[in-house]
Structures are given as structure tokens and as C-alpha cells.
Design an enzyme around this catalytic site. Sequence first.
Site, PDB file in Angstrom:
ATOM      1  CG  ASP A 282       5.907  46.484  -1.239  1.00  0.00           C
ATOM      2  OD1 ASP A 282       5.714  46.391   0.104  1.00  0.00           O
ATOM      3  OD2 ASP A 282       5.910  47.740  -1.676  1.00  0.00           O
TER       4      ASP A 282
ATOM      5  CG  HIS B 109       0.004  43.018   4.839  1.00  0.00           C
ATOM      6  ND1 HIS B 109      -0.700  43.694   5.829  1.00  0.00           N
ATOM      7  CD2 HIS B 109       0.509  44.000   3.975  1.00  0.00           C
ATOM      8  CE1 HIS B 109      -0.978  44.836   5.406  1.00  0.00           C
ATOM      9  NE2 HIS B 109      -0.214  45.435   4.218  1.00  0.00           N
TER      10      HIS B 109
END
Length: 429
Positions: A364, A307
Amino acid sequence: MTNESSKKAVLSLDGKQIDLPILSGTLGPDVIDVKDVLTSEYFTFDPGFMATASCESKITFIDGDKGILLHRGYPIDQLAEQANYLEVAYLLLKGELPNSTQKAEFEHLVSTHTMVHDQLRKFFEGFRRDAHPMAVMCGVVGALSAFYHDGLDVSDPKHGEITAIRLIAKIPTLAAMSYKYTSGQPFMYPRNDLNYAENFLYMMFATPADVDYKVNPVLAKAMDRIFILHADHEQNASTSTVRMAGSTGANPYACIAAGIAALWGPAHGGANEAVLKMLDEIGTVENVAAFMEKVKTKEVKLMGFGHRVYKNFDPRAKVMKQTCDEVLAALGINDPQLTLALELERIALSDPYFIERKLYPNVDFYSGIILKAIGIPTSMFTVIFALARTVGWISHWLEMHSAPYKIARPRQLYTGSPQRDFTPEKDRK
Ligand code: SDX
């Protein structure tokens, strides 16, 4: 509320000392205010905006090192546990959680706007049946501005308010229609007797032939929680796209369509679909070691990991994993892909390659496994993300329009050709 810190940054340039104000927010790093330093000699340079605060906002705060995510100050795990999606939507839009009267009024208001103009059904027919649902959503949401002329004046807060309600209310209907159209089934109209998540699952999976279709409450609760976990996330790529489009004065439907398009990329909202494809490609736990070697040689990325901001666990991934366990247990599903995902996570969290790069599971990584258990096809995963993120996008759009703003217009470091005279065709190589 920003306030000018007593601290100053001093830029020493060409023998001159330039004082740069430092601004402090409520939480998070201070910012060095360079906006007045704009000179014809120097720009700041920050490809990908890795270290750039593009705006001031009160909506969401993220601390990537501590794995903290707050919506209007409330931690995401408390909201996911104790609120429903429309309460979180109200919080993002208005800044406070609704009291029981406000909650009932908001839920009623949204329920009265869930239908779309019937003419829009024809719009779907322009797409091939095998169109990706995200392609349909980009087109159909942008087309809403052709149907709702009474909410397009970006300077009128009343227009912004009704447009926010219309988008929050209609996006599940359009998402379900994009699924029904690409699967060749008839559209199902929304029902006002169902809550937000139940209504979406009803429009997705009921058919006219199944008049007694009942939504499984376990799936509805999981769906609602997935909506909450995707509702907003500060200045991510798609939200920044919505703000940038909004800064030109473009109408809100066009801006949200731009956000949907930006979200589609596999590095962003398309990652949930890419995680399932990756798990399919790996196949079994025996193939994990070989796959991880391909990750380390950069042939492939470990989708659902890493991320830009979180250099610790994505707090949403923790809640998503817990929800995954609950849903699979409640449904009595023993999904081999979950076993595979757990093995991938175990290896990644103990492997120096990932530890050094601070790569952890993000929102996700587990969402796809839950969506699959709910019965959502992989091609609809990013549509679900877009559905949930719509309230975040429109909250940022409204926040931007609630104060003076300038059109977003970054500059560049030009490394092209110096000026030169025209080359006649006969002299070209
Ligand atoms: C979302 O911004 C948001 O808030 C987004 C989001 C939201 O709610 O809006 O949180 C939603 O988009 C979550 C992210 C979903 N994407 C994925 O899961 C795709 C896989 N992840 C990567 O593409 C990547 O991690 C990004 C795009 C998410 C972040 O990329 P960065 O910050 O630009 O990281 P980087 O490319 O600088 O990586 C640093 C290092 C590099 O290796 P080195 O060059 O140092 O050797 O880590 C490596 C990268 O190659 N790396 C990965 C990796 N992610 C980064 N290596 C393998 N697999 C990965 N997933």
C-alpha cells in the site's frame, strides 16, 4: 498435497503424552495437526491467528522472511512483468496460465458479462451522493445475489464457475458506477472493444459528452499491473472472512461483500487511502522528523509500512515502486508526495526503531501515488483493491467448496463471570 511427516509433536499434559501428527506441504513451515486434540479440557489459544494455519490451499504461497510471493508457483514479479490481469485471474482460478485459445476464450467470456442488470442502477440511488464508495460497494455487491438466482447453489461447480466470471466481469463496472454516482456523473456502460484495465478507466473517466475519449495506454498498463499486484495474498483478513462466510454455505455474492467490508479497515486494504492522508498531514520533508517521533511514541502508525507476514520487503512494494517511477516519468509528473514518500522510506529503513520491528514498505505504500497519478480519487483506492482482490477471494471460495469442509467455529478462553443466580433489581448496585 499434504503428507504426514515422519516427525511427531508430543504434547505432555496432565501426565499424559499426546502424539500430534505433523503435516508437510510443498513449501513453507510444517503444521502441527491439533484438530483431533479437541477435548473439553483444552483448546489451543492463538488470538489473531498469528501462528495458525486455517486451511490447506494451493493458490498462493508467501515467505515473509524471504519476501517471496508465488501465485500457483509463479513469482509475483514475473507475473507483473509478463502477464496481464486476466491471465493471472485465470491462473488463480484454474491453477495454470491459459494457452492462447484459453486466454482468448476467457477474455471473451469476461467481456460478455461486464454489464450489470439495469435495475441495479436504482440501487445506487438509495445512497447519498457523498457516501464513501466502499460503503456503496459493500451494499451493491451483496445485492447481486438478489439478481442472479441461477448461480447460488454452492454445491454446484457450474454455479461457482459462472458466478466467478460474473464477479470478475462486473466488479469493475460496479466500482466505476460507485465513483460516477458519488461524483454526480452519469454511468458509462462497459465496452467490449477495450481490454479489462482500459474498460475500467473508460467507465471511470469517459462521459457521454466526450464521445472520442481515449484511454492513455500508459495508465491502462499501470492499472493492469496494480490489479495484478492486489489479486491475491493467501489467508489475509479479508480472504479469511470470505472463507469463514463461505463455510456457512452463504452464497458467493454475500461472501465477497463480507470480504469487501473486511478489506475496508485501515490496517488492511484501507491503508492505501490512509497513506495519502498521512502524506497530506506530514506536508513537507521538513516535517518528517517530527512525524517519525509521533510514530515512535505510538501516537500514529507509519501507514503503508509493516506486515503480519512480511518481515522483509513486500515483493509487491518493489514492483509498485518501479511502476510508480515509470508512470510519473511517462506522464512528466514530479509529485512532491513521491519525494516525501521516498524520504519517509529512507529514514524508516535506516532507523533502529523500524529495523528492530522489521517494518518495511508494503503493497500500500506506493500504490496510492500511482493511483493519484492515474487520476483515481483517494476515496476510490480501497475500491480498486477490492476490485483486484475479487478474483483471489472467489478462487479461495471455490477451493474451499471443492473439498469437504466444516463450518468455521473458533472457541475462546472465557474470562467472564463464574455462574451466578439472578440479581433482583432491588439488590443491584
Ligand atoms: C495489507 O495480510 C495481508 O496479506 C494483507 C495484505 C494483503 O494483500 O491482503 O498484504 C494487504 O493489509 C497490507 C498492510 C496494510 N496496512 C498498513 O500499512 C497499516 C500499517 N501497518 C500496521 O497496522 C501493521 O503493520 C499491520 C497491521 C499491517 C501488521 O500488524 P502486526 O503484524 O499485528 O504487527 P504488530 O502490531 O505486532 O507490530 C509489531 C510492532 C509493534 O510495536 P511494539 O509493540 O513491538 O513496540 O511493530 C509496530 C507495532 O506497534 N508496528 C508499527 C507499524 N506496524 C507495526 N509501528 C509503526 N507503524 C506501523 N505501520
